[in-house]
Design a protein around this motif. Sequence first.
Motif, PDB file in Angstrom:
ATOM      1  N   LEU A  65      -7.212   9.955 -10.883  1.00 45.00           N
ATOM      2  CA  LEU A  65      -8.012   9.175 -10.774  1.00 45.00           C
ATOM      3  C   LEU A  65      -9.470   9.744 -10.845  1.00 45.00           C
ATOM      4  CD1 LEU A  65      -9.413   6.608  -9.285  1.00 45.00           C
ATOM      5  CD2 LEU A  65      -9.639   8.142  -7.499  1.00 45.00           C
ATOM      6  N   GLN A 122      -6.530  -2.116 -14.734  1.00 41.95           N
ATOM      7  CA  GLN A 122      -6.349  -2.335 -12.550  1.00 41.95           C
ATOM      8  C   GLN A 122      -6.115  -0.830 -12.347  1.00 41.95           C
ATOM      9  OE1 GLN A 122      -3.340  -5.454 -12.020  1.00 41.95           O
ATOM     10  NE2 GLN A 122      -4.368  -6.896 -13.221  1.00 41.95           N
ATOM     11  N   ARG A 165      -7.475   4.164  -6.739  1.00 40.36           N
ATOM     12  CA  ARG A 165      -7.904   4.850  -5.637  1.00 40.36           C
ATOM     13  C   ARG A 165      -7.176   4.395  -4.322  1.00 40.36           C
ATOM     14  NH1 ARG A 165     -13.000   5.050  -5.617  1.00 40.36           N
ATOM     15  NH2 ARG A 165     -13.425   4.312  -7.998  1.00 40.36           N
ATOM     16  N   GLN A 166      -5.781   3.557  -3.746  1.00 35.10           N
ATOM     17  CA  GLN A 166      -5.466   2.890  -3.377  1.00 35.10           C
ATOM     18  C   GLN A 166      -4.498   4.481  -3.014  1.00 35.10           C
ATOM     19  OE1 GLN A 166      -4.630  -0.839  -4.485  1.00 35.10           O
ATOM     20  NE2 GLN A 166      -4.039  -0.589  -2.185  1.00 35.10           N
ATOM     21  N   ASN A 189       0.542  -1.229  -0.098  1.00 38.14           N
ATOM     22  CA  ASN A 189      -0.086   0.158   0.231  1.00 38.14           C
ATOM     23  C   ASN A 189       0.231   1.186   0.085  1.00 38.14           C
ATOM     24  OD1 ASN A 189      -2.402   0.829   0.249  1.00 38.14           O
ATOM     25  ND2 ASN A 189      -2.990   1.242   1.746  1.00 38.14           N
ATOM     26  N   CYS A 222       1.594   2.649  -5.863  1.00 41.67           N
ATOM     27  CA  CYS A 222       0.191   2.566  -6.586  1.00 41.67           C
ATOM     28  C   CYS A 222       0.036   3.178  -7.624  1.00 41.67           C
ATOM     29  CB  CYS A 222      -0.494   2.433  -5.488  1.00 41.67           C
ATOM     30  SG  CYS A 222      -0.934   1.497  -4.270  1.00 41.67           S
ATOM     31  N   ALA A 257     -12.927   2.347 -16.417  1.00 46.46           N
ATOM     32  CA  ALA A 257     -13.682   2.341 -15.264  1.00 46.46           C
ATOM     33  C   ALA A 257     -14.853   2.641 -16.332  1.00 46.46           C
ATOM     34  CB  ALA A 257     -13.533   2.941 -13.989  1.00 46.46           C
ATOM     35  N   GLU A 260      -8.271   1.071  -9.399  1.00 43.55           N
ATOM     36  CA  GLU A 260      -8.402   0.648  -8.373  1.00 43.55           C
ATOM     37  C   GLU A 260      -6.765   1.265  -7.003  1.00 43.55           C
ATOM     38  OE1 GLU A 260      -9.555  -0.568  -4.621  1.00 43.55           O
ATOM     39  OE2 GLU A 260     -10.706   0.301  -6.280  1.00 43.55           O
TER      40      GLU A 260
END
Length: 874
Positions: A735, A715, A721-722, A695, A700, A745, A718
């Motif tokens: 994002l 992918q 988003r992290q 994380n 990320c 998305a 997400e």
Amino acid sequence: MKNLLADADAAYRRGDFANALRISRPLASLEYAAAQNNLGFMYANGQGVAQDYAEALKWYRLAAAQDYAPAQYNLGYMYANGQGVEQDHTQALHWYQLAAAQGLPDVQTNLAFMYANGQGVERDAAQAAYWFERAAVQGHATAQFNLASMLLQGEGIDKDTVGARKWLESAAVQGHSYAQFQLGLLLAQGIDIEGDAELAAKWYHKAADQGDAPAQYNLGLMYAHGQGIAPDLSLAMAYFTLAAEQGHGDAHYNLAVLCARVDSEGRAVADSQLSDDEEAPGPMAQALVHYRTAAALGHAQAQYNLGTLSANGYGLAQDYAEALQWYQMAAERGMAQAQFQVGLMYQIGQGVTQNSTQARQWMHLAADQGHAMAQCNLGAMYSQGQGVSQDFTLARQWFQLAADQGDTLAQFNLGILCSQGKGGAQDTARGYAYFTLAAAQGHALAQFNQGVALAQGQGVPQDLHAAQICWQHAADQGISEAMFNLAVLRASQESADPQVRTLYQAAADLENAAALHNLGVMYATGNGLVQDEEQALYHYREAAQRGDVAAQYAAAVLLAEGPQSLRDATAALAYLELAAAQGHPAAQERLNLQQSKQSASGADYARLLENYLQSSERGDPIADFNLGLLYAGGLGCQADATLAQQHYLRAAQAGMPQAQNNLAIQFLQAADADLQADAGAEQAGQWLREAAAQNYALACFNLALYQRRIGDPAQAPELLRQAAAQGLAKAQFNLGWTLAFGEGAVADLTQALPWLQQAAEQGDADALYTLGRMQYFGQGMPADAAQALAWYQRAAAVGDCAAQFNLGSMYANAQGTVQDYGLALQWYRAAAGQAPAPSPAPHLSAPPVSALPAREPAVALATASDGEAMRRAA
């Protein structure tokens, strides 16, 4: 025989029981019912003979068998009270009925009580009223009082307040104290009849003189308030004292209240004369005695007041634990205010270990009784997930209940939820309506938000003049954000307005970071103030300490490149690290350069290199990571990508995500143009995945960009988003862009726009520029050049050339501001790279937007520099 009976009666009345017994016994043997009844009465009461219930029953039965009413009554009395026989209400009822039918008022009254209480017969209010009335018409005071009570309630008989008053008066004139009290109460309340406080006081006096505690208490109230009689606190206290001596809890409570406010002579006592010493003989000590007595009698308000005194240390030592005990006693008696107070103490951990579950339970009890503050607090608990699962729907429901009662905080919070669409459909018009309600009651934050809605046209037509009025009200109550917005608004209308500096200063005095930053900009540029870089640095630093990322960056630049007297490379590096850690793009870009220029601290990279090499030989992964940084940047050595990669690899294999991220970037920088077929690119992907699995925000973010280009684009959202959730501004912008365009998305503007705004609030130039463009062209919102100007100013302040150019155009063409060719020229120069940005960056809250950004997201991979790790190893 009548003469003999009269003689026996006379002897009994003068207490000559032996003579009465001597005369009555032979007459009873001759079956004279009156004599038999008299003999039974003397045996029942042990008068002239030893008490003998069996003998009494025998004689009562003989007389009752002759239908002698007094004997029937006495026999019923013995059955009712279990004297000489097993208690039997059915038998008592039977004998009472026989005697009552012969018109005896005492027995008719007792029979009425049996019907009223359901003794020996099913409860029958109508029969009770019937027999009370039979006795009342014969002048029986107790029957008259009880008949009046039933008439007042309409119980067993039609309600008749006028008739009730007549019977109360009949009983009262006979000296019946309960009737006197009830008659006083009826006249004092004036319900269904004309009230008469003076006459009420008269009857209270009569009952009080007979020792009736409620009458004494009510008379005390009348003297205290001057109702029907001249006010007299001394007499009020005297009557309260009489009632209190009989255990009247309300009287003790009122004595406590009065003791704290008057002396023994009934004179008012000033607050300064009240004693804070629990042992002192002063008014407060006396008040405490009465409060405690009333509390021991179960008086909830007294218990609550003792809690308040303990919590505040009035008259006794401050003790939150003791306060909680008193509050809880009152709460357990159903007092809503006490239940709220107990809940509040559990909520904040005052006098008890903090316990959100207990807080919620007590708040619920108070809220269910309609306690507005408890309802509001429950709303806050559900909205914050405190002691309950977060539930904005329930939060909204509780806020609504409290708001309907006029609770200003609930109205404000309801306005927030409605405006944000939490717990229900977004309804900015309704949100504005609740802000208006709370603002009208003086709620400062509601006034501020009302101004924001007016300025942005959210739920109400845009009206900057009205917004300015709202912000002025909030500013007058010390809301620094309102002062700041007023300054920004005035600056947009007239940059030379002296009020701009005054408002910024007022907000800065309240530690408003944005105002401190903008004052710094004004001092740095001489815009509205005499140019003074030292003052600029002071204000930048003050704002930076309060978390303003733009000020952190500005301070770093001034410390690194400003006048020689202000330069401090060590401090510059520290501010750059702070700004970069919060995602400030320019700070991140300048960080490595600033580190290389650092000299004031005596940093010796060659010495650091030697120390890190020694630590690396001992297997320290942080040393290997820092060696990677030094070799990659040529700090203390010649730049050497191979050695940098070797040390990054050792730290990465030890599980350090920063090293894994930087190693991946080295592989990508060395890869062929055709990344799909490059082995280094594949290794980069593996290392990014390992770092992202921990994380690590930068990894990320970088992995998301990697997946877009050579991996699985689905992918990417997400992963972004992290990273965004950890506050990485560039990830938040990317994002938002991804969700807006639906790349990998489903397109969802509702989710996209908050991320763009979060990035903008961190000073991300791309996000700031994009929001300015959307505001200018009216994409998904009313076109608003003034608001667009505000966004461009913020983007320009962090070095965005496109925003600087657009600002030049807007000042030149008077779009969203007054025409100012001087400022236009300065902004054009800034865009051309000839001069620094000249004006402060306003921080008006950005409105929600619903249009796609016009700028592509950043594609450059981010490298970890980690000054924190560097300092630790040093």
